[in-house]
Enzyme design. Sequence first.
Site, PDB file in Angstrom:
ATOM      1  N   LYS A  57     -82.261 -31.716 -77.357  1.00 31.70           N
ATOM      2  CA  LYS A  57     -80.867 -31.768 -77.834  1.00 31.70           C
ATOM      3  C   LYS A  57     -80.832 -31.745 -79.365  1.00 31.70           C
ATOM      4  O   LYS A  57     -79.992 -31.082 -79.963  1.00 31.70           O
ATOM      5  CB  LYS A  57     -80.156 -33.052 -77.348  1.00 31.70           C
ATOM      6  CG  LYS A  57     -79.744 -33.063 -75.914  1.00 31.70           C
ATOM      7  CD  LYS A  57     -78.462 -32.316 -75.607  1.00 31.70           C
ATOM      8  CE  LYS A  57     -78.673 -30.937 -75.084  1.00 31.70           C
ATOM      9  NZ  LYS A  57     -79.353 -30.713 -73.838  1.00 31.70           N
TER      10      LYS A  57
ATOM     11  N   TRP B  40     -76.072 -10.547 -76.611  1.00 35.40           N
ATOM     12  CA  TRP B  40     -77.017 -11.520 -77.151  1.00 35.40           C
ATOM     13  C   TRP B  40     -78.289 -10.714 -77.376  1.00 35.40           C
ATOM     14  O   TRP B  40     -78.913 -10.247 -76.431  1.00 35.40           O
ATOM     15  CB  TRP B  40     -77.238 -12.638 -76.130  1.00 35.40           C
ATOM     16  CG  TRP B  40     -78.093 -13.752 -76.625  1.00 35.40           C
ATOM     17  CD1 TRP B  40     -77.688 -14.872 -77.307  1.00 35.40           C
ATOM     18  CD2 TRP B  40     -79.512 -13.886 -76.448  1.00 35.40           C
ATOM     19  NE1 TRP B  40     -78.763 -15.669 -77.569  1.00 35.40           N
ATOM     20  CE2 TRP B  40     -79.890 -15.097 -77.061  1.00 35.40           C
ATOM     21  CE3 TRP B  40     -80.487 -13.100 -75.848  1.00 35.40           C
ATOM     22  CZ2 TRP B  40     -81.211 -15.534 -77.088  1.00 35.40           C
ATOM     23  CZ3 TRP B  40     -81.803 -13.537 -75.874  1.00 35.40           C
ATOM     24  CH2 TRP B  40     -82.154 -14.748 -76.487  1.00 35.40           C
TER      25      TRP B  40
ATOM     26  N   LYS C  40     -75.576 -19.819 -73.036  1.00 39.88           N
ATOM     27  CA  LYS C  40     -75.305 -20.744 -71.920  1.00 39.88           C
ATOM     28  C   LYS C  40     -75.855 -20.192 -70.607  1.00 39.88           C
ATOM     29  O   LYS C  40     -76.270 -20.946 -69.737  1.00 39.88           O
ATOM     30  CB  LYS C  40     -73.791 -20.946 -71.814  1.00 39.88           C
ATOM     31  CG  LYS C  40     -73.369 -21.961 -70.813  1.00 39.88           C
ATOM     32  CD  LYS C  40     -73.076 -23.279 -71.478  1.00 39.88           C
ATOM     33  CE  LYS C  40     -72.968 -24.414 -70.509  1.00 39.88           C
ATOM     34  NZ  LYS C  40     -73.708 -25.592 -70.966  1.00 39.88           N
TER      35      LYS C  40
ATOM     36  N   ASN D 201     -76.396  -5.926 -69.285  1.00 40.80           N
ATOM     37  CA  ASN D 201     -77.071  -7.229 -69.382  1.00 40.80           C
ATOM     38  C   ASN D 201     -78.470  -7.041 -68.838  1.00 40.80           C
ATOM     39  O   ASN D 201     -78.630  -6.394 -67.799  1.00 40.80           O
ATOM     40  CB  ASN D 201     -76.400  -8.275 -68.487  1.00 40.80           C
ATOM     41  CG  ASN D 201     -75.051  -8.698 -69.011  1.00 40.80           C
ATOM     42  OD1 ASN D 201     -74.611  -8.259 -70.057  1.00 40.80           O
ATOM     43  ND2 ASN D 201     -74.396  -9.563 -68.250  1.00 40.80           N
ATOM     44  N   GLY D 202     -79.459  -7.659 -69.476  1.00 36.96           N
ATOM     45  CA  GLY D 202     -80.821  -7.581 -68.939  1.00 36.96           C
ATOM     46  C   GLY D 202     -81.762  -6.910 -69.915  1.00 36.96           C
ATOM     47  O   GLY D 202     -81.430  -6.671 -71.074  1.00 36.96           O
TER      48      GLY D 202
ATOM     49  N   ARG E 283     -70.869 -18.276 -72.981  1.00 39.26           N
ATOM     50  CA  ARG E 283     -72.238 -17.933 -72.584  1.00 39.26           C
ATOM     51  C   ARG E 283     -73.166 -17.769 -73.781  1.00 39.26           C
ATOM     52  O   ARG E 283     -74.388 -17.804 -73.619  1.00 39.26           O
ATOM     53  CB  ARG E 283     -72.232 -16.618 -71.791  1.00 39.26           C
ATOM     54  CG  ARG E 283     -71.462 -16.693 -70.506  1.00 39.26           C
ATOM     55  CD  ARG E 283     -71.102 -15.317 -70.019  1.00 39.26           C
ATOM     56  NE  ARG E 283     -72.217 -14.618 -69.447  1.00 39.26           N
ATOM     57  CZ  ARG E 283     -72.517 -14.604 -68.152  1.00 39.26           C
ATOM     58  NH1 ARG E 283     -71.786 -15.287 -67.306  1.00 39.26           N
ATOM     59  NH2 ARG E 283     -73.538 -13.918 -67.710  1.00 39.26           N
TER      60      ARG E 283
ATOM     61  N   HIS F 278    -103.447 -39.094 -78.689  1.00 42.66           N
ATOM     62  CA  HIS F 278    -104.299 -37.931 -78.448  1.00 42.66           C
ATOM     63  C   HIS F 278    -103.918 -36.754 -79.338  1.00 42.66           C
ATOM     64  O   HIS F 278    -104.143 -35.609 -78.964  1.00 42.66           O
ATOM     65  CB  HIS F 278    -104.239 -37.544 -76.964  1.00 42.66           C
ATOM     66  CG  HIS F 278    -104.675 -38.672 -76.087  1.00 42.66           C
ATOM     67  ND1 HIS F 278    -105.994 -38.902 -75.781  1.00 42.66           N
ATOM     68  CD2 HIS F 278    -103.963 -39.674 -75.514  1.00 42.66           C
ATOM     69  CE1 HIS F 278    -106.079 -39.988 -75.030  1.00 42.66           C
ATOM     70  NE2 HIS F 278    -104.850 -40.479 -74.861  1.00 42.66           N
TER      71      HIS F 278
ATOM     72  N   CYS G 217     -75.489 -12.261 -72.669  1.00 38.63           N
ATOM     73  CA  CYS G 217     -74.544 -11.155 -72.597  1.00 38.63           C
ATOM     74  C   CYS G 217     -73.503 -11.339 -71.488  1.00 38.63           C
ATOM     75  O   CYS G 217     -73.806 -11.862 -70.426  1.00 38.63           O
ATOM     76  CB  CYS G 217     -75.279  -9.862 -72.310  1.00 38.63           C
ATOM     77  SG  CYS G 217     -76.595  -9.523 -73.457  1.00 38.63           S
TER      78      CYS G 217
ATOM     79  N   GLU H 129     -81.657 -28.216 -80.597  1.00 34.82           N
ATOM     80  CA  GLU H 129     -80.584 -27.257 -80.295  1.00 34.82           C
ATOM     81  C   GLU H 129     -79.385 -27.430 -81.214  1.00 34.82           C
ATOM     82  O   GLU H 129     -78.845 -26.461 -81.715  1.00 34.82           O
ATOM     83  CB  GLU H 129     -80.071 -27.468 -78.865  1.00 34.82           C
ATOM     84  CG  GLU H 129     -81.040 -27.069 -77.795  1.00 34.82           C
ATOM     85  CD  GLU H 129     -80.428 -27.292 -76.423  1.00 34.82           C
ATOM     86  OE1 GLU H 129     -80.340 -26.336 -75.668  1.00 34.82           O
ATOM     87  OE2 GLU H 129     -80.040 -28.436 -76.121  1.00 34.82           O
TER      88      GLU H 129
ATOM     89  N   GLU I  99     -85.764 -34.528 -73.399  1.00 40.16           N
ATOM     90  CA  GLU I  99     -84.376 -34.057 -73.491  1.00 40.16           C
ATOM     91  C   GLU I  99     -83.775 -34.425 -74.859  1.00 40.16           C
ATOM     92  O   GLU I  99     -83.023 -33.644 -75.452  1.00 40.16           O
ATOM     93  CB  GLU I  99     -83.551 -34.668 -72.337  1.00 40.16           C
ATOM     94  CG  GLU I  99     -82.087 -34.295 -72.290  1.00 40.16           C
ATOM     95  CD  GLU I  99     -81.805 -32.800 -72.066  1.00 40.16           C
ATOM     96  OE1 GLU I  99     -82.733 -32.034 -71.797  1.00 40.16           O
ATOM     97  OE2 GLU I  99     -80.631 -32.428 -72.211  1.00 40.16           O
TER      98      GLU I  99
HETATM   99  C1  F6R Z   1     -80.205 -27.159 -73.041  1.00 40.47           C
HETATM  100  C2  F6R Z   1     -79.769 -25.989 -72.328  1.00 40.47           C
HETATM  101  C3  F6R Z   1     -80.796 -25.052 -71.828  1.00 40.47           C
HETATM  102  C4  F6R Z   1     -80.580 -24.867 -70.322  1.00 40.47           C
HETATM  103  C5  F6R Z   1     -81.527 -23.801 -69.761  1.00 40.47           C
HETATM  104  C6  F6R Z   1     -81.372 -23.626 -68.272  1.00 40.47           C
HETATM  105  O1  F6R Z   1     -79.138 -27.857 -73.590  1.00 40.47           O
HETATM  106  O2  F6R Z   1     -78.605 -25.804 -72.123  1.00 40.47           O
HETATM  107  O3  F6R Z   1     -82.071 -25.485 -72.089  1.00 40.47           O
HETATM  108  O4  F6R Z   1     -80.789 -26.087 -69.693  1.00 40.47           O
HETATM  109  O5  F6R Z   1     -81.259 -22.585 -70.402  1.00 40.47           O
HETATM  110  O6  F6R Z   1     -80.071 -23.296 -67.945  1.00 40.47           O
HETATM  111  P1  F6R Z   1     -79.512 -23.418 -66.477  1.00 40.47           P
HETATM  112  O7  F6R Z   1     -79.390 -24.845 -66.158  1.00 40.47           O
HETATM  113  O8  F6R Z   1     -78.188 -22.717 -66.522  1.00 40.47           O
HETATM  114  O9  F6R Z   1     -80.483 -22.721 -65.585  1.00 40.47           O
END
Ligand code: F6R
Length: 610
Positions: free
Chosen positions: A487, A75, A605, A101-102, A27, A506, A2, A490, A483
């Site tokens: 990726k 969001w 974001k 927000n929250g 965001r 395992h 948000c 996502e 990672e």
């Molecule tokens: C992955 C991604 C998320 C962030 C996570 C933490 O591509 O963007 O997994 O890494 O939400 O975000 P930050 O780094 O802003 O604390």
Amino acid sequence: MCGIVGNITNKPIKDLLINGLTELEYRGYDSVGIATIGSDNKISIIKNKGKIKDFANKYQNKSLQGNLGIGHTRWATHGIPSETNAHPIYDSDKKLAVVHNGIIENYLEIKKDLIKEGFEFFTDTDTECIANLISSFLKKDYTMIDSITKTSERIIGHAAVLVISEYFPSTIFGFKKGFAGSILVSKNNGEISISSDMQALGFDVGDYVVLEDNEIFLANSNKVEIYTDKKLISKEWKKINEKSELVTKGKYKYFMEKEIHEQPNLFSDNFSGRIDFVNKSISFIDEINKIDLRKFKRIHLIGMGSSYNACLLGSYWIEKIAKIPTVCSNSSEFRYRDPVIEEGTLIIPVSQSGETADTLSASHLMKQSGYDQLSIVNAKNTELDRITNNSIYMRANKEIGVASTKTFMSTLQILFTIALYLAQNSNSKLINNKLFDDYKNIPNYMNNILDNSELIKKISKKYSEYSNFLYLGRGYNYPIAMEGALKLKELSYIHAEGYPAGEMKHGPISLIEDKMPVFAIITDGVYLNKMISNIREIDSRNGNIIVLSNCPDKLDKSWYSDLINFDYTDDNFSPFLSTVCIQLFSIYIAMERNLDIDQPRNLAKSVTVE
Ligand code: F6R
């Protein structure tokens, strides 16, 4: 996640609010809305499910009068993304409206009490409790500041809130409780701009103040007042000195594609002031001046998502290179497990946004317990900056793609440099001329991958229809396997798991079949033979193997289906290069599947709720 904006202005209010919200679009969100107060002192709200451009189109002929308004990108947490649940949200008399927000954890209990008092609820949101609670206190003749104070005291959870009301048609109120993202209030020549981040303030000049936990503000064209515990306080106003940076896609179709390609330059930028290639030394002299890193006996890294993966790799590097016991934790788990931390431990919270609620809560807990902290963040003036009071910046500029790429790379580089810095101070033999030469060459090796990315594109195309992937790596490339899987999930919505390859036998091995491609990261070093055994085991079970390697000459072509290779380096450096390859593989698969690369579904974001 948000985003909040608010304006008091002489300019057209609707356009200004929409521009502010557009700045917060990166965001991640699923609905949009704005509320204004016109010259008749009545509140008007327009809102919609979906993106800002659809909202703007829908209401292009709707004129909103007045010079005061608030806006929100939502969001969804409580209630589906819909026009009804989008913010701003009225109280039941439609005399005030809030954006939030929250998450309010005790909203059901509050809702029950308010229903008994005669309040009606029209949305599924927890936010409606805030609107009705404030309204209930106003009806009991509390002042607005007292009503907000009492509301903030009653709610459990995290909230960053703006309020407008027909009773005070020239004023925007707001409050902050816990960690639900920032609220910045700025003023310039009688105009007020409020936002979740610096970029969306819209002012290039003027002063701003940042709202802290348990603070309430009121702002109108004459004054801004800040209260805590019902008392007026004076806070430090800072000059706005960051010109908003105009970010374009350049020659790329997507921001994320551009951000992946920016990494070699960014890597070189991150050397500056830290690595002295002439005198062969490492320092953070202009950055870390409040604490002496050399005094710590242990390090504990915390983060979420990609930042967590970076922390995991950082823990390997710091232990291996600097020989300092280092662990890492997922911030959300760390926060609630009553962590026992030894004295002399440095806490390193990592967050590109500096706003991740879980990491903020964990870092706040460590602050209350008196531990020294050094955060690694991209955005300046964020909550994490303020909690830790010591930050190293990623220098990645603005990252628009919701999935992290260049900020992940910058984090890796900073953690690696911290490992070298600590090793240098213990006179490690590792810190030799060759190390500096190799480090300096990494951007060139990255460019080699990017210049020859057609092969990765071709391989991605071949695998774009698969539904499941397994990513395997060992040592430094185990976090990169994690990672890589993250990726892929996502961006392309394909199910993928990242594992340390030793774990394969395992359990995950039962998944192996030709419809489950395995992406194996194999680098030259102590893990080479173990990784070879792993792919041989997969091959024996008809697995489909994509090998990502810097030593293909040590592998037999018959062992894998496809090969992506990158330049040979000492194994310490290999994650910088394998990272670029896994990023390209994911983005090309998502492009092949025609998906929204920069704003994948459901992602945010800045994850401002726990
Ligand atoms: C992955 C991604 C998320 C962030 C996570 C933490 O591509 O963007 O997994 O890494 O939400 O975000 P930050 O780094 O802003 O604390």
